[in-house]
Structures are given as C-alpha cells and as structure tokens.
Design a protein around this motif. Structure first.
Motif, short mmCIF file in Angstrom:
data_model
loop_
_atom_site.label_atom_id
_atom_site.label_comp_id
_atom_site.label_asym_id
_atom_site.label_seq_id
_atom_site.Cartn_x
_atom_site.Cartn_y
_atom_site.Cartn_z
N SER A 92 0.45 -1.53 0.07
CA SER A 92 0.25 -0.47 0.02
C SER A 92 0.89 1.09 -0.32
CB SER A 92 -0.92 0.34 1.58
OG SER A 92 -2.10 -0.97 1.43
N GLN A 93 1.81 1.14 0.87
CA GLN A 93 2.53 2.62 0.81
C GLN A 93 3.28 2.40 -0.63
OE1 GLN A 93 5.04 1.50 4.06
NE2 GLN A 93 4.06 2.34 5.95
N GLU A 139 1.27 4.19 -3.09
CA GLU A 139 0.69 5.76 -2.97
C GLU A 139 1.86 6.31 -2.78
OE1 GLU A 139 -2.33 7.30 -1.60
OE2 GLU A 139 -2.40 4.84 -1.77
#
Length: 204
Positions: free
Chosen positions: A137-138, A141
C-alpha cells in the motif's frame, strides 16, 4: 529491535496474571502483564506479533471493547478471551469478531498453553501478512495519479498499446511510466508487483 512474538496477559486480577505469567514462563513463552486495557494500549508494541489473553469484564474498557479497538489498529493480533462467567452469547460474538478462542475460568493450564501456542503461530502469520500488505500500500501511494492509472490498467491485464489508446499517449510513454513504477516500488518486475497487489487486494 525485538521482532519475536509476545503474549500479553490483560486482566485486572493480579493473582491470575501472576499464575498465567508463571505458566507461560515455564513453557519459555515471553509475556507482558497489563492490569487494564488502558495499560495494555500504553505498552502495546506494534512492531511485534502479539497474542493476547484478554479478560472479558474489566473496569473502564471491557475486553470486547478493546477487541473492537484492536480490529482498527492491529488486526493481526490473536485474541484468547477468558471469563469467569459462562456467557455463551458473548463467546459467540467475540469469536465472530475474530477472537481465536474463549476459555472459562478456571481453565485447564494445558488447554490455555495449547491455545497460546496456536495463537502465537497465527499471530506471526497474520503479522507478516499485514506487514506485507502495508508495504504494498505504501509503495502504491508513492506513485503519481497518472502512474496509478497506468498501473490499474496493467492490473487489468492490458498491454501497453491498449493502455496508450485509452489514455491518449504513445506506447513509449506508457513504457516510461511502467519503468518509473518499477523503479519507485523497487519491484523485480511489474508482474511481481501486480501479483502482490492482487494477493493483498490493494486499492489503486
């Protein structure tokens, strides 16, 4: 940094906490005693897999209320509820909410040890999965909105030519975006990163 599993004993009964801590120590299981949910939250280490032996009824914040809170901040923990009250409805509700087990006091020491050992194993698996999900997820992003658009279409299985047609750009530009995605995320290949996104259901 210690990343080994830890067992938290969260109960407002000091005598019970001491006896459970002794039992776990005899099995070479690392434990931390907390006499309230608030104390637990103050001492909880999010960098370690955790199994929690949690009393149902405690002042200020009950065990089920703490379970709700943990579902938001640490969904990877294993929870073993203990209670002196044979509340079948509550045991069903806590298990449905993700608890591993529900034991009535006084409980058989071996049964508790078996539950804890299973809880520790599950906690390690879920912690590693959660850490991998967070990592993916990071990385997503870190991408620009355009790179996310390209990546979403790669996840759909579209080739560069089709992506370019949809986004009104040349194949060469699409490939530049793909290369940037690979470099930013540190992936071995776009295919590897796409597999991770699909495995963990990461939103784009």
């Amino acid at each position: 940094m210690d990343s080994s599993p830890v067992v938290y004993i969260v109960d407002d009964d000091p005598g019970l906490c001491d006896s459970v801590a002794w039992l776990l120590d005899s099995a070479c299981i690392d434990s931390i005693v907390c006499h309230s949910a608030a104390e637990f939250l103050g001492r909880f280490d999010r960098t370690r897999p955790a199994c929690i032996i949690l009393d149902v009824r405690m002042p200020e914040m009950s065990g089920p209320r703490l379970q709700e809170k943990l579902a938001d901040i640490a969904p990877y923990v294993s929870i073993i509820f203990v209670s002196a009250h044979g509340d079948i409805r509550m045991s069903v509700d806590t298990i449905k909410a993700g608890a591993q087990d529900f034991l009535e006091k006084p409980y058989d020491p071996q049964k508790l040890l078996d539950a804890v050992q299973l809880g520790v194993e599950n906690a390690e698996k879920e912690f590693n999965r959660y850490r991998s999900m967070t990592d993916v997820s990071q990385k997503v992003e870190m991408l620009t909105p355009r790179e996310k658009e390209v990546l979403a279409m790669v996840v759909e299985g579209l080739p560069s030519k089709s992506i370019g047609r949809r986004l009104g750009m040349s194949v060469k530009t699409v490939d530049v975006h793909r290369t940037r995605i690979k470099m930013k995320t540190g992936a071995d290949s776009i295919g590897t990163f796409v597999r991770d996104i699909l495995r963990y259901g990461t939103p784009l």
